[in-house]
Design an enzyme around this catalytic site. Structure first.
Site, PDB file in Angstrom:
ATOM      1  N   MET A 188       5.156  -9.753   6.512  1.00  0.00           N
ATOM      2  CA  MET A 188       4.923  -9.539   7.937  1.00  0.00           C
ATOM      3  C   MET A 188       3.612 -10.212   8.367  1.00  0.00           C
ATOM      4  O   MET A 188       3.051  -9.880   9.425  1.00  0.00           O
ATOM      5  CB  MET A 188       4.893  -8.044   8.252  1.00  0.00           C
ATOM      6  CG  MET A 188       6.243  -7.381   7.967  1.00  0.00           C
ATOM      7  SD  MET A 188       6.520  -5.884   8.891  1.00  0.00           S
ATOM      8  CE  MET A 188       5.216  -4.856   8.275  1.00  0.00           C
ATOM      9  N   LEU A 208      -1.816 -12.357   6.087  1.00  0.00           N
ATOM     10  CA  LEU A 208      -1.715 -12.541   4.637  1.00  0.00           C
ATOM     11  C   LEU A 208      -3.048 -12.294   3.930  1.00  0.00           C
ATOM     12  O   LEU A 208      -4.112 -12.597   4.448  1.00  0.00           O
ATOM     13  CB  LEU A 208      -1.218 -13.960   4.328  1.00  0.00           C
ATOM     14  CG  LEU A 208       0.144 -14.326   4.916  1.00  0.00           C
ATOM     15  CD1 LEU A 208       0.543 -15.732   4.480  1.00  0.00           C
ATOM     16  CD2 LEU A 208       1.223 -13.320   4.527  1.00  0.00           C
ATOM     17  N   GLU A 256      -4.667 -11.655  -0.447  1.00  0.00           N
ATOM     18  CA  GLU A 256      -4.490 -12.084  -1.833  1.00  0.00           C
ATOM     19  C   GLU A 256      -3.236 -11.476  -2.484  1.00  0.00           C
ATOM     20  O   GLU A 256      -2.639 -12.086  -3.360  1.00  0.00           O
ATOM     21  CB  GLU A 256      -5.767 -11.688  -2.603  1.00  0.00           C
ATOM     22  CG  GLU A 256      -6.010 -12.397  -3.898  1.00  0.00           C
ATOM     23  CD  GLU A 256      -5.859 -13.917  -3.868  1.00  0.00           C
ATOM     24  OE1 GLU A 256      -6.266 -14.556  -2.876  1.00  0.00           O
ATOM     25  OE2 GLU A 256      -5.310 -14.461  -4.838  1.00  0.00           O
ATOM     26  N   GLY A 257      -2.827 -10.287  -2.029  1.00  0.00           N
ATOM     27  CA  GLY A 257      -1.590  -9.679  -2.571  1.00  0.00           C
ATOM     28  C   GLY A 257      -0.396 -10.567  -2.258  1.00  0.00           C
ATOM     29  O   GLY A 257       0.397 -10.908  -3.142  1.00  0.00           O
ATOM     30  N   HIS A 258      -0.277 -10.978  -0.984  1.00  0.00           N
ATOM     31  CA  HIS A 258       0.828 -11.866  -0.599  1.00  0.00           C
ATOM     32  C   HIS A 258       0.743 -13.188  -1.365  1.00  0.00           C
ATOM     33  O   HIS A 258       1.758 -13.712  -1.835  1.00  0.00           O
ATOM     34  CB  HIS A 258       0.751 -12.197   0.897  1.00  0.00           C
ATOM     35  CG  HIS A 258       0.889 -11.018   1.813  1.00  0.00           C
ATOM     36  ND1 HIS A 258      -0.131 -10.576   2.613  1.00  0.00           N
ATOM     37  CD2 HIS A 258       1.952 -10.209   2.067  1.00  0.00           C
ATOM     38  CE1 HIS A 258       0.282  -9.540   3.334  1.00  0.00           C
ATOM     39  NE2 HIS A 258       1.537  -9.290   3.022  1.00  0.00           N
ATOM     40  N   GLN A 283      11.566  -1.607  11.917  1.00  0.00           N
ATOM     41  CA  GLN A 283      11.109  -0.769  10.802  1.00  0.00           C
ATOM     42  C   GLN A 283       9.883   0.069  11.145  1.00  0.00           C
ATOM     43  O   GLN A 283       9.385   0.822  10.307  1.00  0.00           O
ATOM     44  CB  GLN A 283      10.847  -1.622   9.555  1.00  0.00           C
ATOM     45  CG  GLN A 283       9.590  -2.470   9.600  1.00  0.00           C
ATOM     46  CD  GLN A 283       9.519  -3.383   8.395  1.00  0.00           C
ATOM     47  OE1 GLN A 283      10.324  -4.288   8.233  1.00  0.00           O
ATOM     48  NE2 GLN A 283       8.559  -3.136   7.520  1.00  0.00           N
ATOM     49  N   LYS A 293       3.350  -2.536  -4.749  1.00  0.00           N
ATOM     50  CA  LYS A 293       2.555  -1.728  -3.814  1.00  0.00           C
ATOM     51  C   LYS A 293       3.502  -0.887  -2.936  1.00  0.00           C
ATOM     52  O   LYS A 293       3.204   0.246  -2.595  1.00  0.00           O
ATOM     53  CB  LYS A 293       1.702  -2.683  -2.981  1.00  0.00           C
ATOM     54  CG  LYS A 293       1.383  -2.259  -1.582  1.00  0.00           C
ATOM     55  CD  LYS A 293       0.039  -1.622  -1.536  1.00  0.00           C
ATOM     56  CE  LYS A 293      -0.479  -1.302  -0.171  1.00  0.00           C
ATOM     57  NZ  LYS A 293       0.489  -1.011   0.858  1.00  0.00           N
ATOM     58  N   MET A 352      -4.743  -3.945  -1.691  1.00  0.00           N
ATOM     59  CA  MET A 352      -4.792  -4.850  -0.532  1.00  0.00           C
ATOM     60  C   MET A 352      -3.627  -4.547   0.393  1.00  0.00           C
ATOM     61  O   MET A 352      -2.509  -4.278  -0.056  1.00  0.00           O
ATOM     62  CB  MET A 352      -4.730  -6.289  -0.992  1.00  0.00           C
ATOM     63  CG  MET A 352      -5.999  -6.696  -1.683  1.00  0.00           C
ATOM     64  SD  MET A 352      -6.049  -8.461  -1.927  1.00  0.00           S
ATOM     65  CE  MET A 352      -7.609  -8.584  -2.776  1.00  0.00           C
TER      66      MET A 352
HETATM   67  P1  AMP Z   1       4.057  -6.893   4.078  1.00  0.00           P
HETATM   68  O1  AMP Z   1       3.561  -8.142   4.734  1.00  0.00           O
HETATM   69  O2  AMP Z   1       3.073  -5.778   4.063  1.00  0.00           O
HETATM   70  O3  AMP Z   1       5.421  -6.495   4.531  1.00  0.00           O
HETATM   71  O4  AMP Z   1       4.225  -7.270   2.539  1.00  0.00           O
HETATM   72  C1  AMP Z   1       5.003  -8.364   2.141  1.00  0.00           C
HETATM   73  C2  AMP Z   1       5.191  -8.280   0.645  1.00  0.00           C
HETATM   74  O5  AMP Z   1       3.908  -8.329   0.010  1.00  0.00           O
HETATM   75  C3  AMP Z   1       5.867  -6.981   0.199  1.00  0.00           C
HETATM   76  O6  AMP Z   1       6.764  -7.277  -0.857  1.00  0.00           O
HETATM   77  C4  AMP Z   1       4.696  -6.161  -0.281  1.00  0.00           C
HETATM   78  O7  AMP Z   1       5.052  -5.193  -1.251  1.00  0.00           O
HETATM   79  C5  AMP Z   1       3.805  -7.233  -0.881  1.00  0.00           C
HETATM   80  N1  AMP Z   1       2.414  -6.766  -0.958  1.00  0.00           N
HETATM   81  C6  AMP Z   1       1.688  -6.226   0.059  1.00  0.00           C
HETATM   82  N2  AMP Z   1       0.476  -5.863  -0.402  1.00  0.00           N
HETATM   83  C7  AMP Z   1       0.449  -6.170  -1.716  1.00  0.00           C
HETATM   84  C8  AMP Z   1      -0.525  -6.034  -2.747  1.00  0.00           C
HETATM   85  N3  AMP Z   1      -1.720  -5.492  -2.530  1.00  0.00           N
HETATM   86  N4  AMP Z   1      -0.216  -6.471  -3.991  1.00  0.00           N
HETATM   87  C9  AMP Z   1       1.002  -7.013  -4.243  1.00  0.00           C
HETATM   88  N5  AMP Z   1       1.965  -7.166  -3.322  1.00  0.00           N
HETATM   89  C10 AMP Z   1       1.687  -6.755  -2.077  1.00  0.00           C
END
Ligand code: AMP
Length: 295
Positions: A44, A47, A49-51, A75, A165, A200
């Site tokens: 979403m 972005l 470091e997790g992404h 959602q 996460k 993150m």
């Molecule tokens: P989001 O943009 O929050 O919907 O996340 C997109 C993807 O990134 C999802 O698969 C999340 O689980 C993953 N994600 C978000 N934060 C983290 C994180 N800190 N470490 C690893 N993956 C993450």
């Protein structure tokens, strides 16, 4: 060959930005025809470091790396959360280019939901939809499935990379893949954390200075559980973990221990069963989730 000869061979790899589903599908099927596999990282945006770790993981495999950015309205059970969701698209594009992403899918709501959002398909997710995030965010996982169904249908990835996460979300998407009977390999990537342990999250951008300090209690509380859990009744460790959160002014939705494979709540532990500790709590208006696998 001298430098001059070499430079004439250098090809700049530019990231394609696909806004329209038609273009996306045509482009990807032309790649697929030549045997290129497709690795998808749905996000979403905003972005971090997790992404980017998911993108790098997707890059490790051969094939095309596709990232999607779409803040999915269906959602969000809380309209304020949707309105305030951070948007940093220019920075996101730079980060994705630096991470060597091949294609960014950047649709508008009308591209994802051409017939509107009032008659979307619903999915039988069983108990997964009634517990934890499903219980506290009614409709959330239906929304997640609706957007993911559309994106998966358009991208038809060979591999799908998502973060642990969002532990329950990983299980929901595995279930969706089963329902779709799609040949997609699901890869769950471990949670990436700040140096003090906070998981993150794009929502961390909404924390003020004190909120950011307090939010670290979530990962501390998970570490407390990991260190101190003993076989037997789990009521008191849950209570202690909850108190650690409340001491830092976090408003707790749940602190729970569940079977890591099916998310059924575990009240008494035999010391062998693989568990996951799950936390959801508000820091001010910002709702944060995190988890830790035990055993
Ligand atoms: P989001 O943009 O929050 O919907 O996340 C997109 C993807 O990134 C999802 O698969 C999340 O689980 C993953 N994600 C978000 N934060 C983290 C994180 N800190 N470490 C690893 N993956 C993450």
């Amino acid at each position: 060959m001298g430098w001059k000869g070499l430079s004439s061979l250098l090809i700049l790899s530019l990231m394609i930005i696909a806004k329209k589903p038609d273009f996306l599908s045509k482009y990807l099927s032309s790649k697929r025809e030549f045997g290129t596999s497709i690795n998808l990282v749905p996000t979403m945006g905003a972005l971090h470091e997790g992404h980017l770790t998911l993108i790098r993981k997707a890059r490790e495999d051969s094939g095309l790396v596709v990232c999607s950015i779409f803040v999915n309205p269906t959602q969000f059970n809380d309209p304020k959360d949707f309105q305030k969701y951070p948007k940093t698209i220019e920075k996101d594009i730079d980060l994705l280019e630096e991470a060597d992403t091949d294609l960014l899918f950047l649709p508008e709501a009308a591209d994802i939901y051409p017939n509107g959002v009032s008659n979307l398909e619903t999915y039988d997710l069983g108990d997964l939809e009634k517990i934890f995030e499903g219980e506290f965010r009614p409709g959330h996982f239906q929304g997640v499935c609706q957007v993911m169904r559309r994106i998966l249908d358009l991208v038809k990835p060979d591999e799908l990379f998502m973060g642990q996460k969002d532990y329950q979300q990983c299980m929901v998407i595995k279930k969706l893949i089963q329902i779709m009977n799609a040949p997609i390999h699901f890869v769950a990537v471990p949670t990436v954390r700040e140096s003090d342990g906070l998981a993150m999250s794009s929502r961390n951008l909404r924390l003020d200075k004190d909120g950011r300090k307090n939010a670290v209690a979530i990962s501390q509380s998970l570490n407390y559980i990991k260190k101190n859990i003993k076989p037997g009744d789990l009521t008191s460790i849950r209570r202690q973990a909850k108190e650690l959160l409340e001491e830092k002014d976090l408003k707790v939705d749940y602190v729970e221990l569940a079977d890591a494979n099916n998310l059924k709540i575990v009240k008494s532990w035999d010391g062998e069963q693989k568990l996951v500790a799950l936390i959801a709590a508000f820091q001010g208006e910002v709702r944060l989730i995190d988890n830790a696998v035990i055993g």
